[in-house]
Design a protein around this motif. Sequence first.
Motif, PDB file in Angstrom:
ATOM      1  N   TYR A 136      -1.546 -47.759   4.229  1.00  0.00           N
ATOM      2  CA  TYR A 136      -1.384 -46.420   4.784  1.00  0.00           C
ATOM      3  C   TYR A 136      -1.712 -45.349   3.746  1.00  0.00           C
ATOM      4  O   TYR A 136      -2.200 -44.264   4.097  1.00  0.00           O
ATOM      5  N   THR A 137      -1.463 -45.640   2.482  1.00  0.00           N
ATOM      6  CA  THR A 137      -1.803 -44.690   1.416  1.00  0.00           C
ATOM      7  C   THR A 137      -3.299 -44.386   1.437  1.00  0.00           C
ATOM      8  O   THR A 137      -3.719 -43.232   1.304  1.00  0.00           O
ATOM      9  N   GLY A 138      -4.110 -45.427   1.617  1.00  0.00           N
ATOM     10  CA  GLY A 138      -5.551 -45.197   1.740  1.00  0.00           C
ATOM     11  C   GLY A 138      -5.892 -44.414   2.991  1.00  0.00           C
ATOM     12  O   GLY A 138      -6.757 -43.530   2.967  1.00  0.00           O
ATOM     13  N   LEU A 139      -5.213 -44.730   4.106  1.00  0.00           N
ATOM     14  CA  LEU A 139      -5.443 -44.008   5.357  1.00  0.00           C
ATOM     15  C   LEU A 139      -5.095 -42.533   5.203  1.00  0.00           C
ATOM     16  O   LEU A 139      -5.835 -41.666   5.690  1.00  0.00           O
ATOM     17  N   PHE A 140      -4.005 -42.228   4.523  1.00  0.00           N
ATOM     18  CA  PHE A 140      -3.567 -40.844   4.363  1.00  0.00           C
ATOM     19  C   PHE A 140      -4.647 -39.993   3.692  1.00  0.00           C
ATOM     20  O   PHE A 140      -4.892 -38.849   4.082  1.00  0.00           O
ATOM     21  N   VAL A 141      -5.297 -40.565   2.694  1.00  0.00           N
ATOM     22  CA  VAL A 141      -6.355 -39.835   1.981  1.00  0.00           C
ATOM     23  C   VAL A 141      -7.522 -39.517   2.916  1.00  0.00           C
ATOM     24  O   VAL A 141      -8.167 -38.463   2.793  1.00  0.00           O
ATOM     25  N   LEU A 142      -7.779 -40.397   3.876  1.00  0.00           N
ATOM     26  CA  LEU A 142      -8.926 -40.235   4.769  1.00  0.00           C
ATOM     27  C   LEU A 142      -8.621 -39.438   6.030  1.00  0.00           C
ATOM     28  O   LEU A 142      -9.544 -39.066   6.767  1.00  0.00           O
ATOM     29  N   MET A 143      -7.355 -39.162   6.307  1.00  0.00           N
ATOM     30  CA  MET A 143      -6.985 -38.491   7.548  1.00  0.00           C
ATOM     31  C   MET A 143      -7.708 -37.165   7.789  1.00  0.00           C
ATOM     32  O   MET A 143      -8.172 -36.910   8.907  1.00  0.00           O
TER      33      MET A 143
END
Length: 373
Positions: A136-143
Amino acid sequence: MELKTTSTGKEKNDGIEILRIVSMFFVLVLHTLLLGGMLSEVEGQEVIYNVSWLMESIALGAVDIFAIISGYVGYTEKPRKYRVSSFVMLWLMVLTYSVGLALIENAIIPEAITVKDIQMSFFPVTSRWYWYFTCYTGLFVLMPVLDYAVRALPKKKLKMILLGIILLFSVYNIWFGRFELESGYSTIWLVLLYLIGAIIKKCEIGVNLKARTLIAVIVAGNLITWMWMILIQPFDILCFSFTKETLVQYISPTVLLPSIAYVILFSRIKLKKGGDIQNVIRFFSPAVFAAYIINTHPFLWFHFIPERLIHMRSEGLASVIFSVIFFSLLFLVAAVLIERLRMLLVKLLRIRQGIEWVEAKVRGWIQARSGSS
């Protein structure tokens, strides 16, 4: 798991908040079945094995539902501010349980934990104890990029993208495994699920589908997943091999499609404003992610939980079903109450205000430096 990034100022969708709780219950059911040894074949206990896998198949969509909710709730038609402070608050919550439970483990069973384990507890993203939080940390950066893309594209193209995600990354990939999605345990899969949630919201996917149709999709997906696991024997076609576990993955279409149906179905639920049920849902929903963090900590995962579940199988089918449901519910309620106490302490200490103040100062400094260069 939908994790808050920032407040949009919009009224919460009661049905989605209910689904968030249901999904966390599903996660705990999956873990209870695994740690209780219910998913292993034992001679003379075929019925328990089969029923356990039926419960597993019903609950298997939990992670997909969580991530789809992230996109459904997170996406807004109007651009929103992405606050790093919100992620920091989430990280602090994970850190609190990661370190706190490691110290408790060291006090109770010091021989089971090393100094390196305690050190790694201070790095919850790096340690990968909590794979979902790491991804999710990676997803947060891409949101921000994902939301911008969904806003910019017309609905017709978004619907084609949704179909492409399902056909290529689920239907095709479940057989041929060419996209390295790690059975769904990856940032890429969470990104795709986030896009699905955002597209469903913007394009109002399924708005004309009747409830019974959505329920049929859920039931059919669960049954196909279960029957494949129970009945299918490993086989090869050309150079491709298929096993009993082929459909028992987060990326499986028989898991993904029911998860999408769940989100569409629950998004229609409306509760009486200010009613008792709505108040209970609003109490539980923001705190349920803590149940996953607490449940999967190595202390509970390897030492505490298995010792309390391993006896279930010897007591018969009725005991297995009751114990799995009861333990999962009990753990969920206990974890929410613990998290609510932590949230109260955070509020009293005004930790969020402090972090937001630091973020505002850093943003101001960056803007000043950008303006002077």
